[in-house]
Design a protein around this motif. Sequence first.
Motif, PDB file in Angstrom:
ATOM      1  N   LYS A  87       0.838  -1.195   0.026  1.00  0.00           N
ATOM      2  CA  LYS A  87       0.096   0.020   0.056  1.00  0.00           C
ATOM      3  C   LYS A  87       0.820   1.288  -0.061  1.00  0.00           C
ATOM      4  CE  LYS A  87      -3.410   0.430   3.054  1.00  0.00           C
ATOM      5  NZ  LYS A  87      -3.547   0.379   4.329  1.00  0.00           N
ATOM      6  N   CYS A  88       2.077   1.140   0.241  1.00  0.00           N
ATOM      7  CA  CYS A  88       3.060   2.244   0.178  1.00  0.00           C
ATOM      8  C   CYS A  88       2.927   3.293  -1.122  1.00  0.00           C
ATOM      9  CB  CYS A  88       4.472   1.783   0.003  1.00  0.00           C
ATOM     10  SG  CYS A  88       5.608   3.298   0.011  1.00  0.00           S
ATOM     11  N   VAL A  89       2.738   4.354  -0.792  1.00  0.00           N
ATOM     12  CA  VAL A  89       2.456   5.460  -2.063  1.00  0.00           C
ATOM     13  C   VAL A  89       3.432   6.126  -2.300  1.00  0.00           C
ATOM     14  CG1 VAL A  89      -0.156   5.639  -1.392  1.00  0.00           C
ATOM     15  CG2 VAL A  89       1.216   7.105  -0.261  1.00  0.00           C
ATOM     16  N   GLY A  90       4.741   5.940  -1.652  1.00  0.00           N
ATOM     17  CA  GLY A  90       6.005   6.666  -2.048  1.00  0.00           C
ATOM     18  C   GLY A  90       6.111   7.994  -1.739  1.00  0.00           C
ATOM     19  N   CYS A  91       5.553   8.459  -0.861  1.00  0.00           N
ATOM     20  CA  CYS A  91       5.297   9.845  -0.260  1.00  0.00           C
ATOM     21  C   CYS A  91       6.628  10.439   0.493  1.00  0.00           C
ATOM     22  CB  CYS A  91       4.277  10.149   0.550  1.00  0.00           C
ATOM     23  SG  CYS A  91       4.196   9.351   2.201  1.00  0.00           S
ATOM     24  N   SER A  92       7.427   9.373   1.011  1.00  0.00           N
ATOM     25  CA  SER A  92       8.715   9.751   1.618  1.00  0.00           C
ATOM     26  C   SER A  92       8.397  10.444   3.122  1.00  0.00           C
ATOM     27  CB  SER A  92       9.437  10.627   0.948  1.00  0.00           C
ATOM     28  OG  SER A  92      10.889  10.400   1.128  1.00  0.00           O
ATOM     29  N   THR A  93       7.188  10.426   3.481  1.00  0.00           N
ATOM     30  CA  THR A  93       6.939  10.917   4.740  1.00  0.00           C
ATOM     31  C   THR A  93       7.959  10.173   5.942  1.00  0.00           C
ATOM     32  OG1 THR A  93       4.951  11.523   4.252  1.00  0.00           O
ATOM     33  CG2 THR A  93       5.185  11.682   6.522  1.00  0.00           C
ATOM     34  N   CYS A  94       8.049   9.020   5.941  1.00  0.00           N
ATOM     35  CA  CYS A  94       8.777   8.249   6.644  1.00  0.00           C
ATOM     36  C   CYS A  94      10.182   8.456   6.758  1.00  0.00           C
ATOM     37  CB  CYS A  94       8.596   6.922   6.628  1.00  0.00           C
ATOM     38  SG  CYS A  94       8.826   6.198   4.642  1.00  0.00           S
ATOM     39  N   THR A  95      10.736   8.808   5.626  1.00  0.00           N
ATOM     40  CA  THR A  95      12.223   9.113   5.478  1.00  0.00           C
ATOM     41  C   THR A  95      12.250  10.582   6.077  1.00  0.00           C
ATOM     42  OG1 THR A  95      12.595   8.064   3.529  1.00  0.00           O
ATOM     43  CG2 THR A  95      14.083   9.758   3.995  1.00  0.00           C
TER      44      THR A  95
ATOM     45  N   VAL B 275      14.042   5.310   5.169  1.00  0.00           N
ATOM     46  CA  VAL B 275      13.111   4.471   5.325  1.00  0.00           C
ATOM     47  C   VAL B 275      12.082   4.044   4.124  1.00  0.00           C
ATOM     48  CG1 VAL B 275      11.063   4.038   6.957  1.00  0.00           C
ATOM     49  CG2 VAL B 275      13.094   5.515   7.365  1.00  0.00           C
ATOM     50  N   MET B 276      11.821   5.103   3.091  1.00  0.00           N
ATOM     51  CA  MET B 276      10.914   4.672   2.212  1.00  0.00           C
ATOM     52  C   MET B 276      11.927   3.681   1.220  1.00  0.00           C
ATOM     53  SD  MET B 276       9.030   7.041  -0.811  1.00  0.00           S
ATOM     54  CE  MET B 276      10.610   7.628  -1.949  1.00  0.00           C
ATOM     55  N   GLU B 277      13.233   3.938   1.242  1.00  0.00           N
ATOM     56  CA  GLU B 277      14.078   2.908   0.233  1.00  0.00           C
ATOM     57  C   GLU B 277      14.010   1.640   1.013  1.00  0.00           C
ATOM     58  OE1 GLU B 277      15.251   3.602  -2.787  1.00  0.00           O
ATOM     59  OE2 GLU B 277      16.507   1.395  -2.701  1.00  0.00           O
ATOM     60  N   TYR B 278      14.075   1.266   2.118  1.00  0.00           N
ATOM     61  CA  TYR B 278      14.169   0.028   2.544  1.00  0.00           C
ATOM     62  C   TYR B 278      12.697  -0.503   2.642  1.00  0.00           C
ATOM     63  CZ  TYR B 278      12.629   0.845   7.829  1.00  0.00           C
ATOM     64  OH  TYR B 278      11.964   1.051   8.802  1.00  0.00           O
ATOM     65  N   VAL B 279      11.654   0.221   2.742  1.00  0.00           N
ATOM     66  CA  VAL B 279      10.416  -0.128   2.309  1.00  0.00           C
ATOM     67  C   VAL B 279      10.195  -0.676   0.983  1.00  0.00           C
ATOM     68  CG1 VAL B 279       7.898   0.193   2.080  1.00  0.00           C
ATOM     69  CG2 VAL B 279       9.081   0.964   4.200  1.00  0.00           C
ATOM     70  N   SER B 280      10.827   0.086  -0.025  1.00  0.00           N
ATOM     71  CA  SER B 280      10.761  -0.197  -1.330  1.00  0.00           C
ATOM     72  C   SER B 280      11.300  -1.795  -1.577  1.00  0.00           C
ATOM     73  CB  SER B 280      11.343   0.605  -2.161  1.00  0.00           C
ATOM     74  OG  SER B 280      11.886   0.629  -3.231  1.00  0.00           O
TER      75      SER B 280
ATOM     76  N   ARG C 269       3.389   8.525  11.066  1.00  0.00           N
ATOM     77  CA  ARG C 269       2.916   9.508  10.314  1.00  0.00           C
ATOM     78  C   ARG C 269       2.785   8.822   8.821  1.00  0.00           C
ATOM     79  NH1 ARG C 269       5.527  14.613  10.034  1.00  0.00           N
ATOM     80  NH2 ARG C 269       3.231  14.947   9.637  1.00  0.00           N
ATOM     81  N   CYS C 270       2.782   7.593   8.613  1.00  0.00           N
ATOM     82  CA  CYS C 270       2.406   7.106   7.464  1.00  0.00           C
ATOM     83  C   CYS C 270       1.101   6.996   6.887  1.00  0.00           C
ATOM     84  CB  CYS C 270       3.129   5.555   7.342  1.00  0.00           C
ATOM     85  SG  CYS C 270       2.881   4.664   5.933  1.00  0.00           S
ATOM     86  N   PRO C 271       0.692   7.522   5.655  1.00  0.00           N
ATOM     87  CA  PRO C 271      -0.428   7.542   5.466  1.00  0.00           C
ATOM     88  C   PRO C 271      -1.155   6.060   4.795  1.00  0.00           C
ATOM     89  CG  PRO C 271       0.873   8.302   3.417  1.00  0.00           C
ATOM     90  CD  PRO C 271       1.730   8.319   4.746  1.00  0.00           C
ATOM     91  N   ALA C 272      -0.073   5.150   4.699  1.00  0.00           N
ATOM     92  CA  ALA C 272      -0.549   3.847   4.105  1.00  0.00           C
ATOM     93  C   ALA C 272      -0.477   2.752   5.271  1.00  0.00           C
ATOM     94  CB  ALA C 272       0.471   3.417   2.966  1.00  0.00           C
ATOM     95  N   GLU C 273      -0.263   3.181   6.557  1.00  0.00           N
ATOM     96  CA  GLU C 273      -0.321   2.464   7.918  1.00  0.00           C
ATOM     97  C   GLU C 273       0.706   1.255   7.699  1.00  0.00           C
ATOM     98  OE1 GLU C 273      -4.348   1.908   6.948  1.00  0.00           O
ATOM     99  OE2 GLU C 273      -4.858   3.178   8.906  1.00  0.00           O
ATOM    100  N   GLU C 274       1.762   1.528   7.145  1.00  0.00           N
ATOM    101  CA  GLU C 274       3.000   0.713   7.097  1.00  0.00           C
ATOM    102  C   GLU C 274       3.658   0.592   8.823  1.00  0.00           C
ATOM    103  OE1 GLU C 274       3.540  -0.972   4.571  1.00  0.00           O
ATOM    104  OE2 GLU C 274       2.741   0.293   2.970  1.00  0.00           O
ATOM    105  N   VAL C 275       4.146  -0.514   8.932  1.00  0.00           N
ATOM    106  CA  VAL C 275       4.865  -0.353  10.069  1.00  0.00           C
ATOM    107  C   VAL C 275       6.310  -0.863   9.783  1.00  0.00           C
ATOM    108  CG1 VAL C 275       5.002  -1.316  12.467  1.00  0.00           C
ATOM    109  CG2 VAL C 275       2.890  -1.499  11.260  1.00  0.00           C
ATOM    110  N   GLN C 276       7.062   0.332   9.293  1.00  0.00           N
ATOM    111  CA  GLN C 276       8.329   0.323   8.619  1.00  0.00           C
ATOM    112  C   GLN C 276       9.411  -0.589   9.633  1.00  0.00           C
ATOM    113  OE1 GLN C 276       6.466   2.829   9.016  1.00  0.00           O
ATOM    114  NE2 GLN C 276       6.296   4.154   7.274  1.00  0.00           N
ATOM    115  N   TYR C 277       9.432  -0.246  10.846  1.00  0.00           N
ATOM    116  CA  TYR C 277      10.539  -0.669  11.735  1.00  0.00           C
ATOM    117  C   TYR C 277      10.345  -2.266  11.951  1.00  0.00           C
ATOM    118  CZ  TYR C 277       6.753   0.655  15.056  1.00  0.00           C
ATOM    119  OH  TYR C 277       5.576   0.826  15.780  1.00  0.00           O
TER     120      TYR C 277
HETATM  121  S1  SF4 Z   1       6.054   3.727   3.983  1.00  0.00           S
HETATM  122 FE1  SF4 Z   1       4.249   5.215   4.229  1.00  0.00          FE
HETATM  123  S2  SF4 Z   1       5.277   7.218   4.772  1.00  0.00           S
HETATM  124 FE2  SF4 Z   1       6.894   5.863   3.698  1.00  0.00          FE
HETATM  125  S3  SF4 Z   1       6.838   6.302   1.491  1.00  0.00           S
HETATM  126 FE3  SF4 Z   1       5.482   4.579   1.927  1.00  0.00          FE
HETATM  127  S4  SF4 Z   1       3.341   5.428   2.394  1.00  0.00           S
HETATM  128 FE4  SF4 Z   1       4.850   7.328   2.623  1.00  0.00          FE
END
Ligand code: SF4
Length: 249
Positions: free
Chosen positions: A119-127, A136-141, A167-175
């Motif tokens: 669901k990641c939209v690539g907004c980079s808010t996480c980074t 962060v966005m790069e490791y999600v990718s 802060r993620c709009p896609a409700e990811e749990v990156q960590y």
């Molecule tokens: S993980 Fe969330 S905050 Fe980060 S780029 Fe994707 S949608 Fe945006």
Amino acid sequence: MKQKQGGAGPETNLVPIYIMGERYLVPDSLTIQKALEYAGYQLIRGCGCRGGICGACATVFRMPGSYRIEVGLACQTVVKADMHLTQIPFFPANKAIYNLDDLKPSGSVVASLYPELFKCVGCSTCTRSCPMDIEVMEYVSQAIRGNIAKVAELSFDCVMCGLCAARCPAEEVQYNVAILCRRLYGKHIAHRDEHLAVAVSNVEEKKYDDGLQKLMKAGVEELKKIYVAREVEPEMADEFWVPQNKEGL
Ligand code: SF4
Ligand code: SF4
Ligand code: FES
């Protein structure tokens, strides 16, 4: 503002900050964490190592006249005059339950435990939110691509503060995705270090027990002498350096 304040040094610059909407005057040299205590808060949650390692002290703040929500670790961020702040000591993020021994190091395993990755939209808010300056966005990718080793490498400095997820709009749990990848990497992909294997077998064979017993029986003065006389690895030592006294190896 400059005024005398008991307990804060003879001449202390005090600045106003707003903690959960309440105004306090605190020394401008303090970190947010120390300012919270100066203001009278007792830190029961949202505080751990006090050294930028545990990630317990995630804090959000905003400066007047700005719409921007800024973030930082309370133990590492110095107060700014007029900042409005609060801590997020706990964020109720999704955490997959698994037995690491049952998992294979594959992208499909990561995707099945955290399907929301896609669901990641690539907004980079996480980074932009990461106080450790992690991509962060790069490791999600990379997690989406199944590149577990790259996720482990990119996320190595993560302190699990939760600000990216908050802060993620896609409700990811990156960590949590990242720690799963680091676990998979550590168990299945990382090069096995021979020194570590030797050290583990030495422990299993109780090779260090006599030395430890000797230390446990020593008095304080004796311990001080041992500490001062110990052989320290030089800062510029190469990888082949070994101590002259090999008793503890
Ligand atoms: S993980 Fe969330 S905050 Fe980060 S780029 Fe994707 S949608 Fe945006
Ligand atoms: S990746 Fe997320 S949880 Fe880890 S340190 Fe950065 S913001 Fe905190
Ligand atoms: S208290 Fe551990 S990172 Fe701030």
